[in-house]
Scaffold this motif. Structure first.
Motif, short mmCIF file in Angstrom:
data_model
loop_
_atom_site.label_atom_id
_atom_site.label_comp_id
_atom_site.label_asym_id
_atom_site.label_seq_id
_atom_site.Cartn_x
_atom_site.Cartn_y
_atom_site.Cartn_z
N ASP A 1 48.76 32.27 48.44
CA ASP A 1 49.87 31.64 47.85
C ASP A 1 49.58 31.52 46.25
N TYR A 2 48.40 32.04 45.71
CA TYR A 2 48.35 31.76 44.34
C TYR A 2 47.49 32.76 43.85
N LEU B 1 45.53 35.26 40.37
CA LEU B 1 45.29 35.13 39.11
C LEU B 1 44.89 36.38 38.68
N TYR C 1 41.95 37.62 35.63
CA TYR C 1 40.74 37.53 34.92
C TYR C 1 40.49 38.72 33.95
N PHE D 1 39.43 33.40 32.65
CA PHE D 1 41.06 33.22 33.09
C PHE D 1 42.02 33.91 32.03
N SER E 1 48.24 33.34 35.78
CA SER E 1 48.21 33.03 37.15
C SER E 1 49.67 32.80 37.43
N PHE F 1 40.48 41.90 36.63
CA PHE F 1 40.35 41.64 37.85
C PHE F 1 41.62 40.86 38.39
N ILE G 1 44.32 33.57 46.37
CA ILE G 1 43.60 32.43 46.98
C ILE G 1 44.66 31.64 47.93
N THR G 2 44.33 31.38 49.10
CA THR G 2 45.24 30.59 50.05
C THR G 2 45.17 29.10 49.78
N LEU H 1 37.84 32.24 45.67
CA LEU H 1 38.83 33.28 45.33
C LEU H 1 38.68 34.46 45.89
N PHE I 1 38.67 38.42 45.09
CA PHE I 1 38.86 39.33 43.79
C PHE I 1 39.19 40.69 44.36
#
Lengths: 117, 112
Positions: free
Chosen positions: B31-32, B34, B36, B46, B49, B89, B93-94, B100, B102
């Protein structure tokens, strides 16, 4: 300067010779983590630590140990390195998780390239 | 089992044009997400996101799009600049996880 430092940056060793890769952060971060990067596999988490004396396994913990005796340091220990642990290793740190967006502030070290012969 | 996949190992784009980097995932609990960016001899940094409750997030030249039904996200860079040449990359993540996951990375080269 806020940073995550790793030492050594490069290391060539032989099978079975114990080694430690150090990781230190100066940001008072509670969360620290180790990753390895391999071609075609991306970054995979080895171990992580939510705080001092609290560590847990990531996706690929076999053959590794960690310790978190102080907040700033999170060494990665290979008790008996093998050639399949030849890889590029990254340490990372971030503030304690107060929400998913805290991962936006995960800082990575410059990496340690390890070769095990 | 690769839960986050970047199927294009490399991408070459001309300066000034749009770069589109793609990422697919299999775990519907993520649910999130990102992105990189990584330069040689440096650690990842970073970039941007997005939460699963959104379908778009924009930051300057960088925009991330999320299509939850397709389990697909993409990073758009407009206009591309030579300094954007790096490995990108995606990661996911939940809400209940502490790590994380990747993707495998896409090497972007922006040519003059």
């Amino acid at each position: 300067e806020a940073q995550v430092t790793q030492n050594p940056r490069y290391l060539i060793t032989v099978t079975g010779k114990k080694l430690t890769v150090t990781c230190s952060q100066n940001m008072n971060h509670e969360y620290m983590s180790w990753y390895r990067q391999d071609p075609g596999l991306g970054l995979r988490q080895i171990y992580y630590s939510m705080n001092v004396e609290v560590t847990d396994k990531g996706d690929v913990p076999e053959g590794y140990k960690v310790s978190r005796k102080e907040k700033r340091n999170f060494p990665l220990i290979l008790e008996s390195p093998s050639p399949n642990q030849t890889s590029l290793y990254f340490c990372a740190s971030s503030l304690a998780r107060t929400g998913l967006s805290s991962y936006n502030e995960q800082f990575f070290g410059p990496g340690t390239r390890l070769t095990v012969l | 089992d690769q839960q986050v996949k970047q199927n294009s190992p490399s991408l070459s784009v001309q300066e000034g044009r749009i770069s589109i980097l793609n990422c697919d995932y299999t775990n519907s609990m993520f649910d999130y997400f990102l992105w990189y960016k990584k330069y040689p001899a440096e650690g990842p940094t970073f970039l941007i996101s997005i939460s699963s409750i959104k379908d778009k997030n924009e930051d300057g030249r960088f925009t991330v799009f999320l299509n939850k039904s397709a389990k697909h996200l993409s990073l758009h860079i407009v206009p591309s600049q030579p300094g954007d040449s790096a490995v990108y990359f995606c990661a996911a993540i939940t809400g209940t996880a502490s790590k994380l996951t990747f993707g495998t990375g896409t090497r972007l080269q922006v040519t003059l």
